[in-house]
Design a protein around this motif. Structure first.
Motif, PDB file in Angstrom:
ATOM      1  N   ASP A  80       0.815  -1.209   0.000  1.00 40.85           N
ATOM      2  CA  ASP A  80       0.000   0.000   0.000  1.00 40.85           C
ATOM      3  C   ASP A  80       0.853   1.265   0.000  1.00 40.85           C
ATOM      4  OD1 ASP A  80      -2.506  -1.175  -0.235  1.00 40.85           O
ATOM      5  OD2 ASP A  80      -2.678  -1.507   1.924  1.00 40.85           O
ATOM      6  N   GLU A  81       2.050   1.178   0.544  1.00 38.16           N
ATOM      7  CA  GLU A  81       2.963   2.325   0.462  1.00 38.16           C
ATOM      8  C   GLU A  81       3.400   2.563  -0.978  1.00 38.16           C
ATOM      9  OE1 GLU A  81       5.023   1.982   4.905  1.00 38.16           O
ATOM     10  OE2 GLU A  81       5.913   0.941   3.204  1.00 38.16           O
ATOM     11  N   LEU A  82       3.681   1.480  -1.692  1.00 37.62           N
ATOM     12  CA  LEU A  82       4.058   1.624  -3.090  1.00 37.62           C
ATOM     13  C   LEU A  82       2.902   2.181  -3.911  1.00 37.62           C
ATOM     14  CD1 LEU A  82       5.873   1.223  -5.558  1.00 37.62           C
ATOM     15  CD2 LEU A  82       5.138  -1.167  -5.617  1.00 37.62           C
ATOM     16  N   LEU A  83       1.692   1.665  -3.704  1.00 37.21           N
ATOM     17  CA  LEU A  83       0.542   2.133  -4.474  1.00 37.21           C
ATOM     18  C   LEU A  83       0.206   3.588  -4.141  1.00 37.21           C
ATOM     19  CD1 LEU A  83      -1.730  -1.040  -4.389  1.00 37.21           C
ATOM     20  CD2 LEU A  83      -0.281  -0.213  -6.264  1.00 37.21           C
ATOM     21  N   ALA A  84       0.416   4.007  -2.889  1.00 32.64           N
ATOM     22  CA  ALA A  84       0.201   5.409  -2.527  1.00 32.64           C
ATOM     23  C   ALA A  84       1.211   6.304  -3.234  1.00 32.64           C
ATOM     24  CB  ALA A  84       0.301   5.575  -1.013  1.00 32.64           C
ATOM     25  N   LEU A  85       2.445   5.831  -3.348  1.00 34.78           N
ATOM     26  CA  LEU A  85       3.468   6.582  -4.081  1.00 34.78           C
ATOM     27  C   LEU A  85       3.039   6.776  -5.529  1.00 34.78           C
ATOM     28  CD1 LEU A  85       6.492   7.636  -3.686  1.00 34.78           C
ATOM     29  CD2 LEU A  85       7.161   5.480  -4.753  1.00 34.78           C
ATOM     30  N   VAL A  86       2.592   5.710  -6.162  1.00 33.48           N
ATOM     31  CA  VAL A  86       2.150   5.785  -7.552  1.00 33.48           C
ATOM     32  C   VAL A  86       0.939   6.703  -7.686  1.00 33.48           C
ATOM     33  CG1 VAL A  86       1.188   4.438  -9.469  1.00 33.48           C
ATOM     34  CG2 VAL A  86       3.095   3.521  -8.120  1.00 33.48           C
ATOM     35  N   ALA A  87       0.019   6.634  -6.726  1.00 29.75           N
ATOM     36  CA  ALA A  87      -1.201   7.449  -6.783  1.00 29.75           C
ATOM     37  C   ALA A  87      -0.916   8.942  -6.674  1.00 29.75           C
ATOM     38  CB  ALA A  87      -2.166   7.019  -5.681  1.00 29.75           C
ATOM     39  N   SER A  88       0.271   9.308  -6.203  1.00 28.26           N
ATOM     40  CA  SER A  88       0.656  10.720  -6.130  1.00 28.26           C
ATOM     41  C   SER A  88       1.150  11.257  -7.458  1.00 28.26           C
ATOM     42  CB  SER A  88       1.741  10.905  -5.062  1.00 28.26           C
ATOM     43  OG  SER A  88       1.257  10.520  -3.791  1.00 28.26           O
ATOM     44  N   THR A  89       1.134  10.424  -8.479  1.00 34.20           N
ATOM     45  CA  THR A  89       1.520  10.811  -9.830  1.00 34.20           C
ATOM     46  C   THR A  89       0.326  10.592 -10.761  1.00 34.20           C
ATOM     47  OG1 THR A  89       2.257   8.628 -10.600  1.00 34.20           O
ATOM     48  CG2 THR A  89       3.836   9.933  -9.309  1.00 34.20           C
ATOM     49  N   GLY A  90       0.515  10.855 -12.044  1.00 31.03           N
ATOM     50  CA  GLY A  90      -0.511  10.556 -13.033  1.00 31.03           C
ATOM     51  C   GLY A  90      -0.335   9.197 -13.673  1.00 31.03           C
ATOM     52  N   LEU A  91       0.545   8.360 -13.139  1.00 32.11           N
ATOM     53  CA  LEU A  91       0.815   7.046 -13.702  1.00 32.11           C
ATOM     54  C   LEU A  91      -0.218   6.025 -13.234  1.00 32.11           C
ATOM     55  CD1 LEU A  91       4.675   7.077 -13.109  1.00 32.11           C
ATOM     56  CD2 LEU A  91       3.507   7.388 -15.302  1.00 32.11           C
ATOM     57  N   GLN A  92      -0.475   5.041 -14.086  1.00 28.85           N
ATOM     58  CA  GLN A  92      -1.459   4.013 -13.775  1.00 28.85           C
ATOM     59  C   GLN A  92      -0.785   2.641 -13.666  1.00 28.85           C
ATOM     60  OE1 GLN A  92      -4.757   4.617 -13.167  1.00 28.85           O
ATOM     61  NE2 GLN A  92      -4.157   6.772 -13.335  1.00 28.85           N
ATOM     62  N   PRO A  93      -1.094   1.874 -12.596  1.00 29.24           N
ATOM     63  CA  PRO A  93      -0.577   0.501 -12.526  1.00 29.24           C
ATOM     64  C   PRO A  93      -1.167  -0.347 -13.647  1.00 29.24           C
ATOM     65  CG  PRO A  93      -1.374   1.248 -10.374  1.00 29.24           C
ATOM     66  CD  PRO A  93      -1.850   2.246 -11.383  1.00 29.24           C
ATOM     67  N   LEU A  94      -0.308  -1.064 -14.350  1.00 26.53           N
ATOM     68  CA  LEU A  94      -0.737  -1.883 -15.477  1.00 26.53           C
ATOM     69  C   LEU A  94      -0.589  -3.376 -15.217  1.00 26.53           C
ATOM     70  CD1 LEU A  94       0.981   0.158 -18.344  1.00 26.53           C
ATOM     71  CD2 LEU A  94      -1.424   0.268 -17.663  1.00 26.53           C
TER      72      LEU A  94
END
Length: 361
Positions: A223-237
């Motif tokens: 969840d820390e990694l996903l929160a980091l990603v969510a702070s950008t405009g990038l989408q997990p694929l």
């Protein structure tokens, strides 16, 4: 003052593979820009996206990435001049061309200042003082539709190494020679010795330095990694570590459960996208193309050197003769509409494995 991470890699270039150690070209298929871009966009990359950035390339990765992408410009960026010198030697000795080696910091907007269809940032973000700033810097370099591959340490995957690293720091141990002496004296049943024996890292000095003496390394819960990603405009694929489920949300749920139960976790490998359009799969208007890196594995009459250098990487399952014959059909694009239902069914696992590239246009 010199960045401690830069000092570390100037002294201990990583990884330190033998210069003549080789990679089979057909084992580099997962690094193909065409395959990755089409997987998540349904088209091959346009001219302005046909560039690759290795953000924190280390001393080796430009060589296999260049093998996977003949004719595509590749920028190898690293803080360490020692890493870049060894990476350049690997590439030179194995005949790889078209690589720009650049010493610089990915946080510097002037470094590797173009846009890229594929950025590989493998084992780098967790060494930055500000990982979010690093991730945003990579996002700015991605072309629309671009793909970013991240590998970061998971909390569970690094639990053993981090406990040893912290113990060594408390003891004031900061030299590889001292770690080696401790290893020789360690009880065979100790956590230290068991971890070292199970890890390929400790077979060479730069591996010991990277595993136990790195000046800056953080770990992530999922969840820390996903929160980091969510702070950008990038989408997990897609998660791509061993055992990962194909749906990102399902894999995140699986990883949370592993954390709760304190079961063995992988380090996280995650593909992210910037404004990706979605793949086309085996749509009737799509075409299928063999991943360029696999051409040497399926052509019937290839020359093989009698004096084989050491080989690196995990051995892939061998393609049997019928599979090679089937894949050979796609050396040039083949319309999906022209395939029978049985052929489409046979092609599907090869599409999922990135062996075949489905694209429109």
């Amino acid at each position: 003052m010199t960045d401690p991470v830069r000092r570390h890699y100037e002294r201990w270039p990583y990884p330190h593979y033998p210069l003549l150690a080789a990679v089979r070209p057909w084992d580099t298929y997962a690094l193909s820009l065409d395959a990755l871009y089409a997987r998540f966009n349904g088209v091959l990359p346009a001219a302005d996206a046909r560039r690759i950035l290795l953000a924190g390339c280390g001393s080796f990765s430009p060589y296999p990435t260049a093998l996977a992408n003949p004719g595509i410009p590749l920028t190898a960026l690293d803080l360490s001049g020692a890493n870049l010198r060894r990476a350049r030697l690997h590439a030179l000795l194995h005949g790889c061309r078209g690589i720009t080696f650049e010493r610089g910091d990915l946080l510097d907007p002037a470094a590797a200042a173009e846009s890229y269809g594929f950025i590989d940032c493998f084992g780098v973000l967790h060494h930055l003082a500000d990982p979010l700033a690093g991730l945003r810097a990579l996002e700015r370099r991605l072309a629309p539709g671009g793909i970013l591959r991240l590998m970061v340490y998971s909390r569970g995957g690094r639990r053993g190494a981090e406990s040893i690293r912290k113990a060594l720091r408390l003891l004031g141990v900061d030299e590889v020679a001292a770690v080696k002496r401790l290893l020789r004296r360690a009880d065979p049943d100790s956590r230290f010795r068991r971890y070292a024996d199970a890890s390929g890292e400790t077979r060479f000095p730069s591996g010991i330095a990277d595993a136990f003496l790195h000046p800056r390394a953080r770990t992530y819960r999922i969840d820390e990694l996903l929160a980091l990603v969510a702070s950008t405009g990038l989408q997990p694929l897609l998660f791509a570590h061993a055992g990962a489920l194909t749906e990102p949300a399902a894999e995140a749920a699986r990883l949370r459960e592993l954390e709760v139960q304190r079961l063995e976790e992988p380090n996280f490998i995650l593909y992210l996208g910037r404004q990706t359009a979605g793949g086309c799969g085996l749509a009737p208007d799509a075409r299928l193309l063999l991943n360029p890196a696999l051409r040497g594995a399926v052509v019937p009459w290839r020359l093989v050197s009698l004096a084989m250098p050491p080989r690196l990487g995990r051995e892939n399952p061998r393609l049997d003769r019928p599979a090679r014959r089937f894949l050979r059909r796609f050396v040039r694009p083949v319309a999906v509409a022209g395939l029978t239902a049985a052929e489409r069914e046979r092609a599907q696992p090869f599409v999922e494995a990135l062996f075949l590239i489905p694209f429109r246009g």
